[in-house]
Design a protein around this motif. Structure first.
Motif, PDB file in Angstrom:
ATOM      1  N   LEU A 202       1.795   6.803  -6.873  1.00  0.00           N
ATOM      2  CA  LEU A 202       0.955   7.632  -7.394  1.00  0.00           C
ATOM      3  C   LEU A 202       1.275   9.002  -7.185  1.00  0.00           C
ATOM      4  N   LEU A 203       1.637   9.169  -6.079  1.00  0.00           N
ATOM      5  CA  LEU A 203       2.365  10.659  -5.744  1.00  0.00           C
ATOM      6  C   LEU A 203       3.398  11.085  -6.812  1.00  0.00           C
ATOM      7  N   ALA A 204       4.300  10.014  -7.058  1.00  0.00           N
ATOM      8  CA  ALA A 204       5.236  10.407  -8.487  1.00  0.00           C
ATOM      9  C   ALA A 204       4.478  10.672  -9.598  1.00  0.00           C
ATOM     10  N   MET A 205       3.640   9.998 -10.120  1.00  0.00           N
ATOM     11  CA  MET A 205       2.768  10.321 -11.311  1.00  0.00           C
ATOM     12  C   MET A 205       2.126  11.537 -11.327  1.00  0.00           C
ATOM     13  N   VAL A 206       1.736  11.946 -10.165  1.00  0.00           N
ATOM     14  CA  VAL A 206       0.932  13.118 -10.064  1.00  0.00           C
ATOM     15  C   VAL A 206       2.042  14.389 -10.160  1.00  0.00           C
ATOM     16  N   SER A 207       3.163  13.899  -9.481  1.00  0.00           N
ATOM     17  CA  SER A 207       4.213  15.155  -9.623  1.00  0.00           C
ATOM     18  C   SER A 207       4.666  15.203 -11.183  1.00  0.00           C
TER      19      SER A 207
ATOM     20  N   ALA B 196       0.934  -1.289  -0.038  1.00  0.00           N
ATOM     21  CA  ALA B 196       0.114   0.012   0.123  1.00  0.00           C
ATOM     22  C   ALA B 196       0.784   1.267  -0.096  1.00  0.00           C
ATOM     23  N   GLN B 197       1.918   1.193   0.919  1.00  0.00           N
ATOM     24  CA  GLN B 197       3.085   2.288   0.794  1.00  0.00           C
ATOM     25  C   GLN B 197       3.591   2.760  -0.516  1.00  0.00           C
TER      26      GLN B 197
END
Length: 472
Positions: free
Chosen positions: A109-114, A102-103
């Protein structure tokens, strides 16, 4: 075989050593041991083993080992092992693995959003294009100066667009025409113009150029000209004070074939006329009963001495002719700048020559492709296509960017060059010609149609990603 007394006693020696016998039996065993050396030896061996076991029990497990085992067991350290499900894996281990997955997903996901946010931030803003009419006419002027026999006209049109001071508008006296004109075939007209284009004659002189201001007057300029077969042409446009405003070196680019426009009829003067002090053959073109163009060719060499184009009312719109002319050896100045880096149409057979457009037509509006120029630099991609049949010319362009104003615009300003331009997706398409407005519309119909500039979030993300990781 009957059991001996020792056999019966040995069966209870272990219980005797543990002091778990009944009092009566303990007394019986003790009495036997007092008189039997073998049984006493057996009891001594049992006592030794029990003593060793007691010492091991007293030492207990290693504290470090216990700590490691408890750390591995986690929350299940106090629970019996039979409560653990799964083969060789504790529930805590499965939960830890799920937590790590999960982590990892959250980090991904955070990397893709960035990356998406960064792509939006660095996506290049499209260049905003203004004064498309002026830019299109400049391109036409530079291209027209490089093809055909009317280099001086293109040079003067370009000088006007670049702000040359040509003085006040003047009047223009059309060339005296022969009264008796004899109809000739289109083939004869093509032969005369082809001879002028292909003439292997070294000439120099001063040409006059007159461009209608649509008010009965003309912007006029003089152009020093030097032409040498195989080397090209050099032009110098003079301003109203007689000073050189602009000079340029032009490669020799001629139409692949000279073709008479459909619907044109031709007539030739039966007698030579004098133009610029030389005997000339007159050729006139008409369409629907009105004159559209006139040429005067040197009878001896075939070069074009004078030319006029007429508007819908029969008035001269553009004219050019030699005021001074000499033949002979000329050495061109190699230091003059080249107006435009045009490539001949033969280069259009190479891979990747067409930039931006899904297809660069070999013919538009009945005019064959003569030359082209392209740029594939990031955010500055462009394509210029030059078409000419020797009688009429058109220049078409594709320029990456966004129109400063919306909609398609037509123009027929003082240069006499009707122009159209419009937004077509990620670029602006434009077209201009020295022919009729009807010809321009026919050309526009064959080009990419009007479409809004792509400005969605997805388009901006794609543009930013392409800047991060260019895709060619």
């Amino acid at each position: 075989m009957a059991a001996t007394p020792c056999d019966r006693i040995r069966a209870d020696l272990s219980a005797y050593a543990d002091q778990t016998l009944t009092p009566r039996r303990w007394e019986q065993v003790s009495y036997h041991l007092a008189g039997c050396a073998d049984c006493r030896a057996e009891l001594a061996a049992i006592d030794a083993v029990c003593g060793e076991l007691n010492r091991c029990r007293a030492s207990g497990p290693s504290t470090s080992l216990a700590a490691r085992l408890e750390a591995i067991a986690g929350e299940q350290a106090q629970a019996p092992l039979y409560m653990a499900s799964g083969q060789g894996e504790l529930p805590s281990a499965r939960r830890d693995r799920g937590r790590r997955v999960a982590q990892g997903s959250v980090v991904t996901l955070l990397a893709m959003v960035s990356v998406v946010v960064l792509a939006v931030l660095i996506a290049p803003d499209p260049p905003r294009l203004t004064n498309l009419v002026g830019a299109a006419r400049q391109q036409f002027s530079m291209s027209a100066a490089s093809i055909g026999t009317n280099e001086a006209i293109g040079a003067v049109l370009l000088a006007v667009e670049r702000g040359a001071d040509l003085g006040e508008s003047v009047s223009y006296q059309p060339v005296n025409q022969v009264v008796g004109l004899t109809p000739v075939s289109a083939e004869r007209a093509v032969n005369l113009l082809t001879r002028a284009v292909d003439a292997s004659v070294t000439v120099s002189g001063v040409q006059g150029v007159w461009v209608s201001d649509n008010a009965g007057r003309y912007r006029s300029a003089q152009v020093r000209t030097a032409k040498r077969p195989g080397e090209g042409t050099q032009l110098e446009v003079l301003d109203s004070r007689g000073d050189g405003f602009m000079s340029a070196s032009l490669p020799t680019l001629t139409p692949q074939r000279v073709t008479a426009p459909e619907g044109w009829s031709f007539a030739e003067g039966s007698e030579p006329v004098v133009v610029g002090g030389r005997a000339a053959t007159q050729l006139q073109a008409s369409q629907d009963g009105r004159p559209v163009a006139g040429w005067w060719f040197d009878t001896e060499t075939g070069i074009q001495l004078w030319a006029e184009r007429y508007d819908a009312y029969g008035a001269v719109s553009i004219a050019t002719g030699f005021k001074q002319l000499s033949f002979g050896e000329q050495h061109l100045n190699g230091g003059a700048a080249q107006l435009i880096a045009l490539q001949p149409a033969s280069g259009s057979q190479t891979e990747g020559w067409c930039v931006g457009l899904s297809e660069c037509p070999q013919e538009l509006g009945g005019l064959p492709l003569v030359a082209y120029a392209s740029s594939n630099r990031e955010a500055h991609r462009s394509m210029t296509l030059v078409y000419s049949d020797g009688f009429e010319s058109a220049v078409v362009g594709w320029t990456e960017g966004l129109l400063a104003e919306d909609g398609a615009v037509s123009s027929a300003q003082s240069s006499g060059l009707p122009t159209l331009y419009w937004q077509s997706g990620e670029a602006v398409v434009w077209a201009t010609t020295n022919g009729s407005y009807e010809l321009l519309c026919d050309i526009a119909d064959e080009l990419p149609q009007e479409a809004p500039y792509p400005s969605s979030l997805l388009d901006r993300v794609a543009a930013g990603l392409n800047r991060l990781v260019p895709v060619r």
